[in-house]
Design a protein around this motif. Structure first.
Motif, PDB file in Angstrom:
ATOM      1  N   LEU A  88      19.355  26.554 -10.915  1.00 51.08           N
ATOM      2  CA  LEU A  88      18.174  27.211 -10.352  1.00 51.08           C
ATOM      3  C   LEU A  88      17.026  26.213 -10.147  1.00 51.08           C
ATOM      4  N   HIS A  89      16.929  25.223 -11.024  1.00 54.70           N
ATOM      5  CA  HIS A  89      15.935  24.157 -10.818  1.00 54.70           C
ATOM      6  C   HIS A  89      16.220  23.430  -9.503  1.00 54.70           C
ATOM      7  N   ILE A  90      17.480  23.114  -9.273  1.00 52.26           N
ATOM      8  CA  ILE A  90      17.865  22.432  -8.035  1.00 52.26           C
ATOM      9  C   ILE A  90      17.574  23.326  -6.827  1.00 52.26           C
ATOM     10  N   ALA A  91      17.844  24.625  -6.989  1.00 50.16           N
ATOM     11  CA  ALA A  91      17.576  25.560  -5.893  1.00 50.16           C
ATOM     12  C   ALA A  91      16.088  25.605  -5.557  1.00 50.16           C
ATOM     13  N   ASN A  92      15.249  25.576  -6.596  1.00 52.85           N
ATOM     14  CA  ASN A  92      13.805  25.540  -6.353  1.00 52.85           C
ATOM     15  C   ASN A  92      13.396  24.246  -5.659  1.00 52.85           C
ATOM     16  N   GLN A  93      14.021  23.139  -6.059  1.00 55.42           N
ATOM     17  CA  GLN A  93      13.726  21.856  -5.404  1.00 55.42           C
ATOM     18  C   GLN A  93      14.168  21.891  -3.937  1.00 55.42           C
ATOM     19  N   MET A  94      15.337  22.479  -3.694  1.00 57.67           N
ATOM     20  CA  MET A  94      15.825  22.621  -2.325  1.00 57.67           C
ATOM     21  C   MET A  94      14.845  23.446  -1.500  1.00 57.67           C
ATOM     22  N   PHE A  95      14.363  24.523  -2.073  1.00 57.36           N
ATOM     23  CA  PHE A  95      13.431  25.409  -1.373  1.00 57.36           C
ATOM     24  C   PHE A  95      12.153  24.649  -1.015  1.00 57.36           C
ATOM     25  N   HIS A  96      11.635  23.904  -1.997  1.00 58.79           N
ATOM     26  CA  HIS A  96      10.401  23.165  -1.775  1.00 58.79           C
ATOM     27  C   HIS A  96      10.605  22.047  -0.758  1.00 58.79           C
ATOM     28  N   HIS A  97      11.752  21.389  -0.793  1.00 56.18           N
ATOM     29  CA  HIS A  97      12.026  20.284   0.134  1.00 56.18           C
ATOM     30  C   HIS A  97      12.006  20.751   1.583  1.00 56.18           C
ATOM     31  N   HIS A  98      12.591  21.895   1.855  1.00 57.54           N
ATOM     32  CA  HIS A  98      12.695  22.367   3.243  1.00 57.54           C
ATOM     33  C   HIS A  98      11.441  23.127   3.714  1.00 57.54           C
ATOM     34  N   ARG A  99      10.589  23.504   2.785  1.00 59.86           N
ATOM     35  CA  ARG A  99       9.300  24.111   3.112  1.00 59.86           C
ATOM     36  C   ARG A  99       9.433  25.188   4.205  1.00 59.86           C
ATOM     37  N   PRO A 100      10.153  26.270   3.898  1.00 57.76           N
ATOM     38  CA  PRO A 100      10.396  27.297   4.915  1.00 57.76           C
ATOM     39  C   PRO A 100       9.116  27.980   5.410  1.00 57.76           C
ATOM     40  N   TRP A 101       8.060  27.972   4.602  1.00 58.43           N
ATOM     41  CA  TRP A 101       6.800  28.576   5.037  1.00 58.43           C
ATOM     42  C   TRP A 101       6.200  27.815   6.226  1.00 58.43           C
ATOM     43  N   GLU A 102       6.537  26.531   6.327  1.00 55.41           N
ATOM     44  CA  GLU A 102       6.077  25.766   7.483  1.00 55.41           C
ATOM     45  C   GLU A 102       7.056  25.906   8.653  1.00 55.41           C
ATOM     46  N   LEU A 103       8.361  25.909   8.328  1.00 60.01           N
ATOM     47  CA  LEU A 103       9.354  26.082   9.386  1.00 60.01           C
ATOM     48  C   LEU A 103       9.189  27.416  10.102  1.00 60.01           C
ATOM     49  N   SER A 104       8.770  28.434   9.334  1.00 64.34           N
ATOM     50  CA  SER A 104       8.645  29.776   9.921  1.00 64.34           C
ATOM     51  C   SER A 104       7.558  29.856  10.987  1.00 64.34           C
ATOM     52  N   LYS A 105       6.644  28.895  10.995  1.00 65.02           N
ATOM     53  CA  LYS A 105       5.571  28.895  11.998  1.00 65.02           C
ATOM     54  C   LYS A 105       6.115  28.514  13.378  1.00 65.02           C
ATOM     55  N   ALA A 106       7.195  27.746  13.359  1.00 62.39           N
ATOM     56  CA  ALA A 106       7.823  27.382  14.635  1.00 62.39           C
ATOM     57  C   ALA A 106       8.699  28.548  15.088  1.00 62.39           C
ATOM     58  N   LYS A 107       8.783  28.711  16.392  1.00 60.96           N
ATOM     59  CA  LYS A 107       9.521  29.852  16.922  1.00 60.96           C
ATOM     60  C   LYS A 107      10.872  29.466  17.510  1.00 60.96           C
ATOM     61  N   ASP A 108      11.205  28.164  17.464  1.00 64.75           N
ATOM     62  CA  ASP A 108      12.480  27.758  18.050  1.00 64.75           C
ATOM     63  C   ASP A 108      13.637  28.217  17.168  1.00 64.75           C
ATOM     64  N   SER A 109      14.781  28.339  17.770  1.00 62.22           N
ATOM     65  CA  SER A 109      15.946  28.912  17.079  1.00 62.22           C
ATOM     66  C   SER A 109      16.426  28.049  15.920  1.00 62.22           C
ATOM     67  N   ASP A 110      16.340  26.714  16.063  1.00 61.39           N
ATOM     68  CA  ASP A 110      16.780  25.833  14.982  1.00 61.39           C
ATOM     69  C   ASP A 110      15.942  26.025  13.716  1.00 61.39           C
ATOM     70  N   SER A 111      14.632  26.124  13.891  1.00 67.34           N
ATOM     71  CA  SER A 111      13.738  26.337  12.743  1.00 67.34           C
ATOM     72  C   SER A 111      14.000  27.682  12.093  1.00 67.34           C
ATOM     73  N   VAL A 112      14.160  28.701  12.898  1.00 70.82           N
ATOM     74  CA  VAL A 112      14.458  30.045  12.368  1.00 70.82           C
ATOM     75  C   VAL A 112      15.755  30.018  11.578  1.00 70.82           C
ATOM     76  N   LYS A 113      16.766  29.330  12.133  1.00 70.25           N
ATOM     77  CA  LYS A 113      18.060  29.253  11.464  1.00 70.25           C
ATOM     78  C   LYS A 113      17.945  28.523  10.125  1.00 70.25           C
ATOM     79  N   GLN A 114      17.135  27.484  10.072  1.00 72.26           N
ATOM     80  CA  GLN A 114      16.950  26.742   8.824  1.00 72.26           C
ATOM     81  C   GLN A 114      16.235  27.593   7.773  1.00 72.26           C
ATOM     82  N   VAL A 115      15.234  28.361   8.193  1.00 70.24           N
ATOM     83  CA  VAL A 115      14.550  29.265   7.257  1.00 70.24           C
ATOM     84  C   VAL A 115      15.555  30.249   6.672  1.00 70.24           C
TER      85      VAL A 115
END
Length: 645
Positions: free
Chosen positions: A545-572
């Motif tokens: 779960l620590h690694i999962a939290n690190q993974m979550f923080h690394h990809h920063r989905p709150w920033e990716l979600s601001k983009a509307k392209d399909s690749d960003s949505v898919k990554q979120v």
């Protein structure tokens, strides 16, 4: 269905293993045979599908004299294998008992059981797990709770594997200490016993100890079982009338050898103390005795299996006790201990409280009715180190004498101390689980006890440490990951995505590390559960779960979600799906330890009851299990509330 000749010959060989035989020679002795070659033969024969069908006939072969029996074995081995197997009854092959008496030939053969194995590790088994029954001279404390939840965790894990599990616990309600405790609170003894017994049952209910049977030794059917067991021992020649003189430990209700007496009271020559401070009284009395000394060699043979008592430190500690075995007093004069079960043939004596108490493991599964054999013998008996002697010496000897199969494993654990000091009423540091749960919740307390304790040593109870562990692991690590997955900015609709569809989307090293940890968790956790290393199970879950939290923080989905392209949505969606799959697997692995919290999380993740087996702890992308995209039904869920000072 045709039955092979090999199947018919099966029982002849089986009864050579771990069985006593009565000889016809003048010495009238018992021999326990364990020959290496026959051990190997048994390993093959027990895989025969007709084994169970013919097992009941084995007892008849055990009545055969050794010479005739061994001749049969040799003849049958010649036919089966085409070669001669010579059986040597040498010193390495048998153990002789050290006593004899004239009526030995007429009594029932002791310990005439056959060990039945399951044919596959994946086959459903009948699993019998026990806690010691708790003495009602006082209410429950966290040591009692730890024993109960440890046994419950083992039971839940085995149930997840698909086995049929029977868990028993209860209360021990006879003996001198109970008499005194009832007198101190001026209550009739039966009323006192019921009141305290209910506290232990409530403890089990509140902390989700899912017992199959809660037994009380004052139950009529238990008393029936005790009397039947006593009669077995007497019929087999293991009980005789004698006299006992020695130091009596008032606290343990047991006589102790002179070597355990460390100091005497100069003001009273009939009073002394043990090293731990227990009061000893000098007693001389008529009693009924059990021929415990005759089982010295047999107990040593049983303990040759290092895995029968775990951890190893407790297994090792039993050997010195066996070297000094003496016959055991198993009755008390009724004028001294009246609150007990009268012996069957002499109502001037009552049954020793420990013989009475140990029989509860038989009573709980139906003894003396034959139905008890469905779950007998116990698979795992959980005990504290203070009662190891009673369960590791007295109990197996009683069972041998009664002709019943021995427990497969004793799991022994250390004590709980408070700020590194032993719990004691006089020190006013006894921790009630009912009081502790108000600060830490029921599952929070379960989690800490099982997460913090190590079987081979004592564990320390500390309020600040409990708070830190629960806040760090349940609130911040697990709870925070859950909250992140349903943040309004990245997952406003509360969608649970099919993780198998997204497993190859994230290309980062930390995502790969998380997937590896997720894939390895099931097997590693299973191994730790099977070794009763629960703290290690929690460690690897928290690491994932620590690694999962690190993974979550690394990809920063709150920033990716601001983009509307399909690749960003898919990554979120991939980040959320991987984190949620971590949570699903973590909840399943932790379920035996924190059943209520884990069940709540699985409910939110919409995991059906049928998909909560150990097989389901493997990630979905490896199993091709169905996992359609779903929506969370409830919003603003708080998994574990942070504990404040």
């Amino acid at each position: 269905m045709a039955i092979s000749s090999q199947a018919i010959r099966l029982p002849i060989l089986i009864s050579m293993k771990n069985v006593f035989f009565c000889t016809n020679n003048c010495n009238k002795r018992y021999i326990m045979t364990t020959c290496t070659k026959l051990e190997k033969v048994l390993e093959r024969l027990e895989k025969n599908p007709f084994f169970e069908k013919y097992a009941n006939k084995i007892a008849k072969f055990q009545q055969t004299s050794p010479d005739e029996f061994l001749q049969r074995v040799e003849n049958e081995e010649k036919k089966i294998q085409g070669r001669k197997v010579t059986v040597h009854l040498s010193r390495s092959c048998h153990i002789q008992s050290s006593w004899m008496f004239p009526f030995v030939m007429t009594r029932t053969q002791p310990w005439n059981y056959v060990k039945k194995r399951n044919f596959s590790d994946h086959a459903m088994k009948s699993i019998y797990i026990t806690t010691p029954i708790f003495y009602v001279n006082a209410g429950p404390h966290i040591g009692h709770l730890y024993t109960a939840v440890l046994a419950d965790t083992i039971a839940r894990f085995n149930a997840m594997l698909g086995h049929s599990v029977f868990l028993c616990t209860g209360t021990d309600e006879h003996g001198m200490k109970v008499q005194k405790a009832a007198s101190n609170v001026t209550l009739p003894i039966p009323e006192y016993c019921t009141r305290v017994s209910r506290q232990f049952q409530e403890m089990c209910d509140v902390f989700d100890v899912e017992y199959s049977k809660f037994i009380r030794t004052t139950e009529e059917r238990h008393q029936k079982a005790v009397l039947d067991f006593w009669n077995r021992l007497e019929k087999n020649g293991y009980i005789y009338q004698g006299k006992y003189s020695g130091w009596y430990n008032v606290s343990e209700e047991a006589f102790v050898p002179d070597k355990d007496v460390v100091k005497k009271n100069p003001a009273n020559i009939n009073e002394a103390y043990t090293e731990s401070g227990d009061v000893l009284e000098w007693m001389e009395e008529e009693c009924y005795k059990f021929r415990l000394s005759s089982f010295k060699n047999e107990l040593k043979h049983w303990l040759k299996n290092a895995n029968v008592i775990e951890p190893e430190i407790y297994h090792t500690s039993l050997i010195p006790w066996i070297d000094n075995l003496q016959d055991l007093s198993i009755s008390r004069p009724i004028k001294r201990v009246s609150w007990a079960i009268p012996t069957p043939s002499d109502e001037s004596h009552t049954v020793y409280v420990w013989l009475d108490a140990l029989v509860n493991y038989l009573t709980s599964v139906g003894y003396p009715d034959d139905s008890f054999r469905k779950f007998w013998p116990p698979t795992v008996q959980v005990i504290g180190k203070d009662i190891l002697k009673f369960h590791g010496i007295y109990w197996p000897a009683f069972l041998m004498a009664a002709g019943l199969e021995l427990p497969k494993k004793l799991i022994c654990h250390g004590h709980w101390t408070v700020k590194d000091k032993k719990m004691s009423k006089s020190k006013e540091n006894v921790i009630s689980p009912f009081e502790a749960m108000h600060n830490f919740t029921q599952d929070g307390l379960r989690y800490f006890l099982l997460r913090h304790a190590v079987l081979h040593t004592d564990a320390n109870y500390n309020n600040l440490k409990i708070q830190n562990v629960l806040n760090s692991e349940l609130a911040d690590t697990l709870g925070n990951l859950f909250n992140r997955c349903f943040g309004k900015s990245i997952n406003p609709d509360g969608i649970i995505y099919n993780s198998a569809e997204y497993i190859n989307i994230l290309k980062s090293k930390i995502a790969h590390k998380n997937v590896v940890a997720l894939e390895e968790l099931s097997e590693k956790a299973k191994e730790y559960y099977e070794k009763y290393n629960l703290y290690c199970t929690v460690d690897i879950v928290m690491n994932m779960l620590h690694i999962a939290n690190q993974m979550f923080h690394h990809h920063r989905p709150w920033e990716l979600s601001k983009a509307k392209d399909s690749d960003s949505v898919k990554q979120v969606e991939a980040v959320i799906s991987l984190a949620l799959e971590n949570l699903r697997v973590a909840a399943l692995v932790l379920y035996p330890i924190i059943p209520k919290l884990a069940s709540n999380l699985l409910d939110v993740l919409q995991v059906s009851k049928s998909n909560r087996t150990w097989e389901d702890t493997k990630p979905i992308h490896l199993t091709n299990a169905s996992n359609e995209t779903r929506h969370v039904l409830t919003q603003n869920i708080l998994f574990f509330k942070k504990i404040k000072n």
